[in-house]
Design an enzyme around this catalytic site. Structure first.
Site, PDB file in Angstrom:
ATOM      1  N   GLU A 326      60.687  67.391  55.121  1.00  0.00           N
ATOM      2  CA  GLU A 326      62.461  67.343  55.024  1.00  0.00           C
ATOM      3  C   GLU A 326      62.982  65.979  54.620  1.00  0.00           C
ATOM      4  O   GLU A 326      62.375  65.009  55.233  1.00  0.00           O
ATOM      5  CB  GLU A 326      62.752  67.863  56.332  1.00  0.00           C
ATOM      6  CG  GLU A 326      62.630  69.210  56.783  1.00  0.00           C
ATOM      7  CD  GLU A 326      63.352  69.471  58.226  1.00  0.00           C
ATOM      8  OE1 GLU A 326      63.460  70.794  58.259  1.00  0.00           O
ATOM      9  OE2 GLU A 326      63.533  68.871  58.774  1.00  0.00           O
ATOM     10  N   CYS A 327      63.654  66.093  53.520  1.00  0.00           N
ATOM     11  CA  CYS A 327      64.374  64.791  53.338  1.00  0.00           C
ATOM     12  C   CYS A 327      63.521  63.674  52.858  1.00  0.00           C
ATOM     13  O   CYS A 327      62.673  63.707  51.941  1.00  0.00           O
ATOM     14  CB  CYS A 327      65.581  64.687  54.243  1.00  0.00           C
ATOM     15  SG  CYS A 327      66.672  63.645  53.495  1.00  0.00           S
ATOM     16  N   ALA A 328      63.277  62.579  53.714  1.00  0.00           N
ATOM     17  CA  ALA A 328      62.624  61.408  53.494  1.00  0.00           C
ATOM     18  C   ALA A 328      61.078  61.949  53.301  1.00  0.00           C
ATOM     19  O   ALA A 328      60.247  61.324  52.625  1.00  0.00           O
ATOM     20  CB  ALA A 328      62.690  60.642  54.658  1.00  0.00           C
TER      21      ALA A 328
END
Length: 454
Positions: A326-328
């Site tokens: 997720e994301c990073a």
């Protein structure tokens, strides 16, 4: 149910994080077992709450998990505590845009049946603070605004004027905090610097917050104010454990700090053995790694260091195991981040931008993946200043009205969208099941990139 109180403010920047964190630490120092909570999807404040309370900071967000789960998650997170402090988000009545306060601090306080303490930054305020307090007290009659903490008070005379105004409104002054630079915590483009990154300085800042609150707040009145409505059965993971205890490596350390405490609990409940790996320092994956979870964080702050750890990047690229990012975590899987080579498992490149992408997303999974069957609907949250090019593969992780995001396939799910695992325990069970299958056939080391997204 554990007695609770909610720390709110008229707006962001009023000092509620300092007050809430200081209260948690001060009450703990006074011998209370304090359960810390944060309203909304924020990942940074709970890190400071964890230091202050000595137990995991948790989130309460009806937008992500639904109203019905807020009480049970509170009961679960406050088990064994004798008092809970809930830090609000933004202004007291600010919730999901266009949703009439849904997800706001006031909304969560109502779901918990908890009283609200309003923290007001008093710089520039005199007697007119009475009008502000009157407005907040009467705007939504169902909200129990039970007291005020005056923050950033400039002098004894200033304090006297403010106290008179509060008395006129009929709100008890529970504390007065004078200006103190020792409690300031460094900030960056997404908010405060995380507690994991700030290290010993974060511990010192929390101690300073505790000292400030102990000296300026009536802790006995706070304890007396906290109330319980007594009515929630604790949340429990309702999933069946797979056999074999597959090892799931969860990225941690300063670069990957954005996760929910319930995620690791659900992984364990599904039968996994959770092992934390720090991509900044560790050079190998944990023994018998059968799956990888890469949460959010600030990899853009550590792009050079993450890239320099070629051994771990190579190990991730060669692992051939299910991956949830997720994301990073998604940025770490791209070919490059701001020109620095990353793991190269996704056919995309990431860069920092000047704009902030922020908001809730009502999403649907358009394809089967290691995490979700096609058609899964959830509400998630985006919070980043980076962009990925291309934004998604031929099989996006998510679609929503007017948008698509991420990369999905039989062995990976990578996206900017953060979701709360308690809202979809079946997805965690599905992921661990795929990890168990991988663990039992460890000879398969094919990279996770699917040909239709490469």
């Amino acid at each position: 149910m554990t007695p609770a109180l909610v720390v709110a403010a008229p707006s962001s920047g009023s000092g509620k994080t300092v007050v809430a964190t200081g209260l948690m630490a001060a009450l703990r120092g006074a011998g209370h077992r304090v359960a810390p909570f944060k309203v909304g999807p924020d990942y940074i404040d709970p890190g400071y709450h964890t230091i202050a309370a000595g137990r995991p900071g948790r989130n309460l967000d009806p937008v992500l998990v639904g109203e019905s789960l807020v009480g049970p998650l509170f009961a679960h997170g406050s088990a064994g505590a004798d008092l809970a402090v809930v830090e609000g988000v933004m202004g007291l009545f600010d919730g999901k845009v266009g949703a009439d306060g849904f997800g706001s601090t006031a909304h969560v306080a109502g779901l918990l049946g908890a009283p609200v303490v309003l923290v007001v930054d008093t710089r520039g305020h005199g007697s007119s603070i009475a009008a502000l307090l009157h407005g907040f007290r009467t705007w939504r009659p169902g909200v129990r605004l039970s007291g005020v903490i005056l923050n950033q008070v400039g002098s004894a005379r200033h304090e006297a004027v403010l106290r008179d105004a509060c008395e006129e409104v009929g709100l008890a002054v529970l504390g007065v905090l004078h200006r103190n630079a020792a409690v300031e915590v460094p900030s960056r483009h997404l908010g405060l610097v995380t507690a994991a990154e700030h290290g010993p300085a974060a511990v010192r800042a929390v101690a300073a917050m505790a000292d400030l609150v102990t000296a300026g707040v009536d802790l006995a009145a706070i304890v007396h104010l906290a109330q319980s409505n007594g009515g929630f059965a604790p949340w429990e993971p309702d999933i069946t454990a797979v056999p074999g205890k597959p090892v799931v490596a969860v990225a941690g350390g300063p670069a990957f700090t954005f996760g929910y405490a319930e995620h690791a609990e659900l992984l364990c409940a599904a039968g996994a053995e959770v092992a934390v790996v720090d991509p900044l320092r560790d050079t190998v994956l944990p023994d018998r790694t059968a799956g990888i979870v890469l949460p959010g964080g600030f990899p853009e702050q550590y792009a050079a260091e993450l890239s320099a750890n070629t051994k771990l990047r190579s190990a991730v690229a060669a692992a051939g195991v299910p991956v949830h990012a997720e994301c990073a975590g998604m940025l770490y899987l791209t070919r490059s981040l701001d020109g620095h080579p990353m793991c190269g498992l996704l056919p995309a490149d990431a860069t920092m931008t000047g704009g902030l992408t922020l908001g809730y997303r009502d999403v649907v999974a358009p394809h089967d993946s290691v995490l979700h069957p096609a058609g899964t609907r959830l509400t998630g949250h985006e919070f980043h200043r980076t962009t990925v090019t291309p934004a998604h593969g031929d099989e996006p992780a998510w679609r929503w009205r007017g948008g698509a995001d991420g990369f999905a396939g039989p062995r990976h799910h990578a996206s900017y969208v953060h979701t709360h695992p308690a809202a979809s325990p079946a997805s965690v069970a599905r992921f661990v099941s795929r990890c168990a299958t991988r663990s039992s056939s460890a000879a398969n080391t094919t990279p996770i990139v699917d040909h239709n997204t490469a």
